[in-house]
Design a protein around this motif. Structure first.
Motif, PDB file in Angstrom:
ATOM      1  N   UNK A 190       0.846  -1.196   0.000  1.00  0.00           N
ATOM      2  CA  UNK A 190       0.000   0.000   0.000  1.00  0.00           C
ATOM      3  C   UNK A 190       0.877   1.241   0.000  1.00  0.00           C
ATOM      4  N   UNK A 191       0.428   2.253  -0.751  1.00  0.00           N
ATOM      5  CA  UNK A 191       1.140   3.524  -0.813  1.00  0.00           C
ATOM      6  C   UNK A 191       0.406   4.582  -0.008  1.00  0.00           C
ATOM      7  N   UNK A 192       1.176   5.469   0.641  1.00  0.00           N
ATOM      8  CA  UNK A 192       0.603   6.523   1.476  1.00  0.00           C
ATOM      9  C   UNK A 192       1.303   7.842   1.151  1.00  0.00           C
ATOM     10  N   UNK A 193       0.584   8.934   1.306  1.00  0.00           N
ATOM     11  CA  UNK A 193       1.142  10.266   1.067  1.00  0.00           C
ATOM     12  C   UNK A 193       0.872  11.150   2.274  1.00  0.00           C
ATOM     13  N   UNK A 194       1.511  12.328   2.266  1.00  0.00           N
ATOM     14  CA  UNK A 194       1.166  13.320   3.280  1.00  0.00           C
ATOM     15  C   UNK A 194      -0.102  14.056   2.833  1.00  0.00           C
ATOM     16  N   UNK A 195      -0.491  15.055   3.599  1.00  0.00           N
ATOM     17  CA  UNK A 195      -1.760  15.744   3.315  1.00  0.00           C
ATOM     18  C   UNK A 195      -1.604  16.962   2.419  1.00  0.00           C
ATOM     19  N   UNK A 196      -0.390  17.208   1.908  1.00  0.00           N
ATOM     20  CA  UNK A 196      -0.197  18.365   1.036  1.00  0.00           C
ATOM     21  C   UNK A 196      -0.934  18.112  -0.281  1.00  0.00           C
ATOM     22  N   UNK A 197      -1.916  18.986  -0.642  1.00  0.00           N
ATOM     23  CA  UNK A 197      -2.730  18.710  -1.835  1.00  0.00           C
ATOM     24  C   UNK A 197      -2.052  19.194  -3.112  1.00  0.00           C
ATOM     25  N   UNK A 198      -2.520  18.667  -4.226  1.00  0.00           N
ATOM     26  CA  UNK A 198      -2.099  19.162  -5.535  1.00  0.00           C
ATOM     27  C   UNK A 198      -2.842  20.465  -5.828  1.00  0.00           C
ATOM     28  N   UNK A 199      -2.277  21.254  -6.740  1.00  0.00           N
ATOM     29  CA  UNK A 199      -2.885  22.548  -7.066  1.00  0.00           C
ATOM     30  C   UNK A 199      -4.282  22.380  -7.657  1.00  0.00           C
TER      31      UNK A 199
ATOM     32  N   UNK B  86      -6.402  20.160  -6.882  1.00  0.00           N
ATOM     33  CA  UNK B  86      -7.345  19.571  -5.941  1.00  0.00           C
ATOM     34  C   UNK B  86      -7.633  18.117  -6.262  1.00  0.00           C
ATOM     35  N   UNK B  87      -8.709  17.620  -5.668  1.00  0.00           N
ATOM     36  CA  UNK B  87      -9.046  16.205  -5.845  1.00  0.00           C
ATOM     37  C   UNK B  87      -9.716  15.920  -7.183  1.00  0.00           C
ATOM     38  N   UNK B  88     -10.063  16.977  -7.939  1.00  0.00           N
ATOM     39  CA  UNK B  88     -10.728  16.754  -9.216  1.00  0.00           C
ATOM     40  C   UNK B  88      -9.762  16.274 -10.292  1.00  0.00           C
ATOM     41  N   UNK B  89      -8.458  16.547 -10.116  1.00  0.00           N
ATOM     42  CA  UNK B  89      -7.461  16.093 -11.077  1.00  0.00           C
ATOM     43  C   UNK B  89      -6.596  15.003 -10.478  1.00  0.00           C
ATOM     44  N   UNK B  90      -5.340  14.998 -10.909  1.00  0.00           N
ATOM     45  CA  UNK B  90      -4.388  14.037 -10.342  1.00  0.00           C
ATOM     46  C   UNK B  90      -4.143  14.437  -8.894  1.00  0.00           C
ATOM     47  N   UNK B  91      -4.426  13.519  -7.963  1.00  0.00           N
ATOM     48  CA  UNK B  91      -4.395  13.852  -6.541  1.00  0.00           C
ATOM     49  C   UNK B  91      -3.536  12.859  -5.778  1.00  0.00           C
ATOM     50  N   UNK B  92      -3.562  12.985  -4.460  1.00  0.00           N
ATOM     51  CA  UNK B  92      -2.810  12.061  -3.613  1.00  0.00           C
ATOM     52  C   UNK B  92      -3.310  10.617  -3.742  1.00  0.00           C
ATOM     53  N   UNK B  93      -4.560  10.445  -4.141  1.00  0.00           N
ATOM     54  CA  UNK B  93      -5.080   9.098  -4.360  1.00  0.00           C
ATOM     55  C   UNK B  93      -4.329   8.408  -5.497  1.00  0.00           C
TER      56      UNK B  93
ATOM     57  N   UNK C 220      -3.654   4.523  -0.574  1.00  0.00           N
ATOM     58  CA  UNK C 220      -4.490   5.007   0.531  1.00  0.00           C
ATOM     59  C   UNK C 220      -4.501   6.520   0.649  1.00  0.00           C
ATOM     60  N   UNK C 221      -3.800   7.207  -0.248  1.00  0.00           N
ATOM     61  CA  UNK C 221      -3.779   8.665  -0.180  1.00  0.00           C
ATOM     62  C   UNK C 221      -3.201   9.136   1.136  1.00  0.00           C
ATOM     63  N   UNK C 222      -3.860  10.156   1.731  1.00  0.00           N
ATOM     64  CA  UNK C 222      -3.413  10.678   3.028  1.00  0.00           C
ATOM     65  C   UNK C 222      -4.366  10.290   4.148  1.00  0.00           C
ATOM     66  N   UNK C 223      -5.136   9.201   3.942  1.00  0.00           N
ATOM     67  CA  UNK C 223      -6.189   8.847   4.877  1.00  0.00           C
ATOM     68  C   UNK C 223      -5.701   8.109   6.117  1.00  0.00           C
ATOM     69  N   UNK C 224      -4.494   7.573   6.082  1.00  0.00           N
ATOM     70  CA  UNK C 224      -3.976   6.824   7.227  1.00  0.00           C
ATOM     71  C   UNK C 224      -2.619   7.383   7.646  1.00  0.00           C
TER      72      UNK C 224
END
Length: 289
Positions: free
Chosen positions: A192-201, A203-210, A240-244
């Motif tokens: 599983x891959x995880x990221x921090x909570x810093x968002x992309x410019x 937002x979640x509508x484009x390429x995101x932490x997910x 898992x994005x930044x959810x965990x």
């Protein structure tokens, strides 16, 4: 009667009637002959059976009836003639304790294998001067699902290019060094891959932490396979994005940018398969409607 005359003695034969014994002996004899016929029939069948059939018959008689009917594991059943195994044969407390002890013994064996794997990984990392610099970025912990290996990021030594799934050279070397060690285990692997909570410019509508977390998990999978890991042992690759976030950390900390490898125990692997199967069944049901 005069003195010289002898007394007249009349002897009459006594008729003795023999009591009738009945036919009970015939029933006993018939039972005996039936048992003998059954015995010789079984011996004849066994003499004409193949070795494989003989092993199947032996296994049948070695398996307790209650275990066979329930489809359980014969290894987990008791070999005692008294089912309870305790002071009172009608109680099963002793049997339960025996089964629990065997389960604990099996769990302990699996845990020892995981501990041995951890030591082998630490030994390989320590022996390589380049990998030794990454030792503080490798974290191990035992979970109910198996051995969890976390490869965490730092500001000085990130595992991936910023905002990308491009694997850093030292991260590539580490994953390829782990591959043969993980391959030694028969257990399935979850990545599983995880990221921090810093968002992309965008937002979640484009390429995101997910997408980023999923792409980094897949990039790690590719490096493991390139290192010789058996792709058939992979059970799940998720983002898992930044959810965990890591416990006790700020969501924006570099430690949350991590790749988690879990060497799954048998129960956890089966649980994942069951959940995937259930979700697929629900999808088919929704499609059919």
């Amino acid at each position: 009667m005069s003195k010289g005359e002898r007394p007249i003695i009349i002897r009459r034969p006594r008729k003795v009637t023999v009591a009738h014994h009945g036919g009970s002996w015939k029933i006993a004899y018939a039972d005996f002959m039936t048992a003998m016929m059954a015995l010789f029939l079984v011996l004849w069948i066994l003499s004409s059976a193949t070795p494989q059939q003989l092993r199947s018959v032996a296994e049948y008689f070695r398996t307790p009836l209650s275990v066979a009917l329930a489809g359980g594991d014969k290894q987990m059943s008791s070999t005692s003639a008294i089912p309870g195994g305790g002071p009172d044969p009608t109680h099963i407390d002793g049997e339960k304790e025996r089964i629990e002890m065997r389960l604990e013994s099996r769990a302990t064996d699996v845990q020892r294998q995981f501990v041995a794997l951890q030591k082998r990984i630490e030994s390989v990392v320590t022996a390589d001067p380049q990998l030794r610099e990454l030792s503080n970025q490798i974290r191990f912990d035992m979970t109910p699902y198996g051995l969890r290996i976390q490869l965490v990021d730092t500001e000085q030594r990130p595992m991936f290019e910023t905002g990308s799934d491009q694997v850093a050279p030292y991260m590539r070397d580490l994953l390829r060094a782990l591959a043969p060690l993980l391959n030694e285990m028969p257990n399935r692997l979850s990545i599983s891959g995880h990221t921090d909570s810093v968002p992309y410019a965008a937002g979640v509508s484009g390429y995101s932490n997910w997408e980023l977390s999923a792409d980094r998990a897949n990039a790690s999978r590719r490096e493991l396979v390139m290192g010789g890991f058996d792709n058939g042992k992979l059970l799940r690759v998720t983002g898992m994005g930044d959810q965990l976030p890591a416990p006790g950390s700020d969501p924006g900390d570099p430690v949350n940018r991590r790749i988690t490898l879990v060497v799954l125990n048998r129960e956890a692997a089966q649980l994942i398969r069951d959940r995937v199967g259930a979700s697929l069944g629900l999808g088919e049901l929704a499609t059919s409607r």
